[in-house]
Design a protein around this motif. Structure first.
Motif, short mmCIF file in Angstrom:
data_model
loop_
_atom_site.label_atom_id
_atom_site.label_comp_id
_atom_site.label_asym_id
_atom_site.label_seq_id
_atom_site.Cartn_x
_atom_site.Cartn_y
_atom_site.Cartn_z
N MET A 1 5.95 4.12 0.27
CA MET A 1 5.57 2.78 -0.16
C MET A 1 5.82 1.80 0.99
O MET A 1 6.85 1.88 1.66
CB MET A 1 6.39 2.36 -1.38
CG MET A 1 6.36 3.37 -2.52
SD MET A 1 7.36 2.82 -3.95
CE MET A 1 8.99 2.72 -3.22
N ILE A 2 4.88 0.90 1.20
CA ILE A 2 5.03 -0.12 2.25
C ILE A 2 4.72 -1.48 1.63
O ILE A 2 3.68 -1.65 0.96
CB ILE A 2 4.09 0.14 3.44
CG1 ILE A 2 4.39 1.50 4.06
CG2 ILE A 2 4.23 -0.97 4.49
CD1 ILE A 2 3.45 1.90 5.18
N ALA A 3 5.61 -2.43 1.82
CA ALA A 3 5.40 -3.80 1.36
C ALA A 3 5.70 -4.73 2.53
O ALA A 3 6.71 -4.57 3.22
CB ALA A 3 6.32 -4.14 0.19
N VAL B 1 -4.11 7.59 2.01
CA VAL B 1 -3.66 6.22 1.86
C VAL B 1 -4.31 5.62 0.61
O VAL B 1 -5.38 6.05 0.17
CB VAL B 1 -4.02 5.38 3.11
CG1 VAL B 1 -5.52 5.08 3.17
CG2 VAL B 1 -3.22 4.08 3.16
N ASN B 2 -3.63 4.64 0.04
CA ASN B 2 -4.17 3.91 -1.10
C ASN B 2 -3.88 2.43 -0.90
O ASN B 2 -2.73 2.01 -0.96
CB ASN B 2 -3.54 4.40 -2.41
CG ASN B 2 -4.11 3.70 -3.63
OD1 ASN B 2 -5.12 3.01 -3.55
ND2 ASN B 2 -3.45 3.86 -4.77
N THR C 1 4.59 0.79 -9.31
CA THR C 1 4.30 -0.63 -9.51
C THR C 1 4.66 -1.42 -8.26
O THR C 1 5.79 -1.33 -7.78
CB THR C 1 5.08 -1.18 -10.71
OG1 THR C 1 4.74 -0.42 -11.87
CG2 THR C 1 4.75 -2.65 -10.94
N PRO C 2 3.73 -2.20 -7.71
CA PRO C 2 4.05 -3.02 -6.54
C PRO C 2 5.11 -4.07 -6.87
O PRO C 2 5.26 -4.48 -8.03
CB PRO C 2 2.71 -3.68 -6.20
CG PRO C 2 1.68 -2.84 -6.88
CD PRO C 2 2.33 -2.31 -8.12
N PRO C 3 5.84 -4.52 -5.87
CA PRO C 3 6.76 -5.64 -6.10
C PRO C 3 6.01 -6.86 -6.62
O PRO C 3 4.82 -7.05 -6.31
CB PRO C 3 7.35 -5.91 -4.70
CG PRO C 3 7.10 -4.66 -3.92
CD PRO C 3 5.84 -4.08 -4.47
N THR C 4 6.69 -7.67 -7.39
CA THR C 4 6.06 -8.86 -7.97
C THR C 4 5.50 -9.75 -6.87
O THR C 4 6.19 -10.09 -5.91
CB THR C 4 7.09 -9.65 -8.80
OG1 THR C 4 7.63 -8.79 -9.80
CG2 THR C 4 6.45 -10.86 -9.45
N TRP D 1 0.85 -1.19 0.00
CA TRP D 1 0.00 0.00 0.00
C TRP D 1 0.89 1.24 0.00
O TRP D 1 2.11 1.17 0.18
CB TRP D 1 -0.99 0.01 1.16
CG TRP D 1 -0.43 0.04 2.56
CD1 TRP D 1 -0.25 1.13 3.36
CD2 TRP D 1 -0.03 -1.09 3.35
NE1 TRP D 1 0.25 0.76 4.59
CE2 TRP D 1 0.38 -0.60 4.62
CE3 TRP D 1 0.02 -2.47 3.12
CZ2 TRP D 1 0.84 -1.43 5.64
CZ3 TRP D 1 0.47 -3.31 4.13
CH2 TRP D 1 0.87 -2.79 5.37
N GLU D 2 0.26 2.41 -0.24
CA GLU D 2 0.98 3.67 -0.37
C GLU D 2 0.33 4.75 0.48
O GLU D 2 -0.88 4.72 0.74
CB GLU D 2 0.98 4.14 -1.83
CG GLU D 2 1.70 3.21 -2.80
CD GLU D 2 1.59 3.65 -4.25
OE1 GLU D 2 2.40 3.19 -5.06
OE2 GLU D 2 0.68 4.47 -4.57
#
Length: 543
Positions: A372-374, A431-432, A441-444, A308-309
């Motif tokens: 960016m948060i993953a 937030v998104n 682009t999010p990580p794969t 999410w962002e």
């Protein structure tokens, strides 16, 4: 540009709704249209799927002559009931409100209003249904006499969606498949059905006629603020928008969040300080004073890879923390206490774990930046980045296993969170969780937090929570709604002692029987799970 990333497209069978429209009360957002000659001024049906943003007084739809002397209005009240009011020539002929309250901001309600004033039964002349259940109402005035003309659906008058006709009351909420049928008194079965597998009330395509002023708003064309209000019933009864944005970024109001694919939002019923002010359909927030606590998201998970962002608004001056918090942790105190993890975006940015700083990391987030948060719950890792580049050295893609920022505990149910324990920020930050196009682009392999992606896990039926002895009590995540609930051995009256939601329950009393300061225990019988065979659970009615 505004479509879903391929990995986030809607899956599963059955009727799917593609888009919703967010109405931001902070931007005085509404739709309007001047009606022509109606098919019937005494018989009609309105149907819409609503996801609440702000609780309290919010406008759903209204028609009138622009004064307080002649209008028809459907409103969420300050106490979160649904109220219908009609004044003709300066006097009420009906004022009625549901006995149930609607305080679940985590999922979608299906609301149907039927006006049938020629009905022989006076109490059937206006009917309110939520999720296919007819609502019990109390009357302050009325019911009105047979064949009373309605102040909605009147030729030459401007009719409003999410605005009161004669005053500045708006509606902070999402709407999908908004339908008006002029000249027919229909049942909810025209617009929805019970899923045979899950028992959840779900949308279906309406196949009937609409009448002269009828419309069907799908909010599917975001080419402009004009096209987003187009009627797709075939009548071309298009609406004019005000306060709606289709410009990419945090104010973009066309959403992928729908009754058939529900997305995470910030939860206004799971925050530890009122200074954490959730806004803009629960996708924005401000921190209005020095606070000590967090606000969690409406979704939680213990497995999977999620992304999410957060976009920093103008006048960003503070250093809020963003990350994850166990749903079992209290939402007061330091932002990452109770086993949480977070990144603080101060001038000297740093990481936190369980309430303590663990070292400098990354760089400051400034106005306009995208954080960016993953997180990979299975591997026990969380990453942070800014404007398309992940923090750390080497600055690699989290999907490749490089650039680990924090090691987190596995097997824990976490929710995204934001929090702060000093200073303040008055700006609005967005937030998104994937309900609009991501900036990067999010990580794969990392997914958006929605009900098409979250695993179908078991509903919790017992546990404990830390009470606060306050009427604004804690929220308890259960991965579904309890059908019945005991707290400390005492039977809960929903709507009074606690509210059930799509994802758990919220304490609404300071009584020590239910919300004693310190440890409380609970047991429940199972209602619907939050995710069932890719059918999102409905928002819950209390009682």
């Amino acid at each position: 540009m505004f479509g879903a990333h391929p990995m986030f497209r809607i899956g599963g069978g059955g009727y799917q709704i593609t888009n919703s429209l967010r109405f931001r009360a902070s931007n005085s957002a509404y739709l309007s249209r001047s009606f022509g000659s109606p098919t019937s001024n005494i018989k009609w049906t309105w149907s819409g799927w609503i996801k609440r943003g702000a609780l309290g007084s919010q406008q759903i739809f209204c028609g009138g002559d622009g004064s307080s002397n002649n209008f028809f209005a459907v409103t969420y009240t300050a106490s979160d009931t649904i109220q219908i009011s009609q004044i003709a020539s300066g006097a009420y002929n009906v004022q009625m409100a549901t006995t149930a309250v609607f305080r679940d901001p985590s999922a979608w309600y299906h609301l149907v209003v039927i006006y049938d004033s020629a009905n022989a039964t006076s109490t059937d002349r206006i009917q309110i249904y939520v999720n296919n259940s007819r609502q019990t109402v109390s009357y302050s005035t009325g019911p009105f006499g047979a064949s009373t003309a309605c102040q909605w659906n009147v030729s030459g008058r401007t009719h409003y969606l999410r605005r009161l006709d004669y005053a500045a009351l708006y509606g902070d909420m999402y709407a999908a498949n908004e339908t008006f049928v002029d000249g027919q008194a229909l049942t909810p079965a025209s617009f929805g059905q019970t899923d045979a597998t899950t028992g959840v009330w779900v949308p279906k395509a309406y196949s009937g006629t609409y009448g002269a002023n009828g419309f069907f708003l799908e909010f599917k064309d975001a080419a402009s603020t004009t096209t987003i209000g187009y009627d797709t019933s075939g009548n071309s009864n298009n609406f004019t928008t005000s306060g709606i944005s289709v410009t990419a970024g945090g104010t973009f109001d066309q959403m992928l969040d729908t009754p058939t694919n529900n997305y995470a939002v910030w939860s206004p019923i799971d925050r530890g300080d009122t200074g954490l002010d959730v806004t803009n359909g629960n996708l924005g927030y401000t921190i209005s004073n020095a606070v000590s606590g967090i606000c969690r998201a409406s979704f939680a998970a213990s497995t999977g890879k999620w992304y999410w962002e957060l976009t920093a608004g103008a006048n960003w001056t503070a250093s809020p923390q963003h990350g994850i918090s166990p749903v079992s942790a209290v939402n007061t105190g330091d932002a990452t206490s109770g086993g949480g993890y977070g990144f603080e975006s101060a001038a000297t940015s740093r990481l936190f774990a369980n309430g303590a700083a663990t070292g400098n990391y990354g760089s400051q987030i400034n106005s306009g930046d995208v954080l960016m948060i993953a997180v990979d719950f299975d591997a026990g890792k969380i990453w942070y980045g800014k404007n398309g580049t992940w923090f750390g050295s080497p600055a690699g893609d989290p999907a490749a296993g490089t650039n680990q920022s924090q090691t987190i505990s596995t097997g824990v149910i976490y929710a995204p969170m934001f929090g702060r324990d000093s200073s303040n920020a008055t700006t609005t930050n967005y937030v998104n969780f994937g309900q609009r196009a991501f900036a990067y682009t999010p990580p794969t392999g990392f997914k958006a937090l929605n009900t098409q992606n979250i695993a179908n896990t078991t509903l919790s039926l017992s546990g404990s929570f830390t009470g606060n002895a306050a009427a604004d009590g804690p929220f308890v995540w259960t991965n579904g709604n309890p059908a019945t609930l005991l707290i400390n051995g005492n039977a809960v009256t929903f709507g009074t002692d606690a509210d059930k939601t799509a994802g758990g329950f919220k304490l609404r009393t300071s009584s020590a029987s239910y919300n004693a300061s310190g440890s409380n225990t609970w047991t429940a019988t199972a209602g619907k799970r939050f995710v069932q065979s890719r059918k999102p659970n409905n928002a819950q009615v209390n009682p």
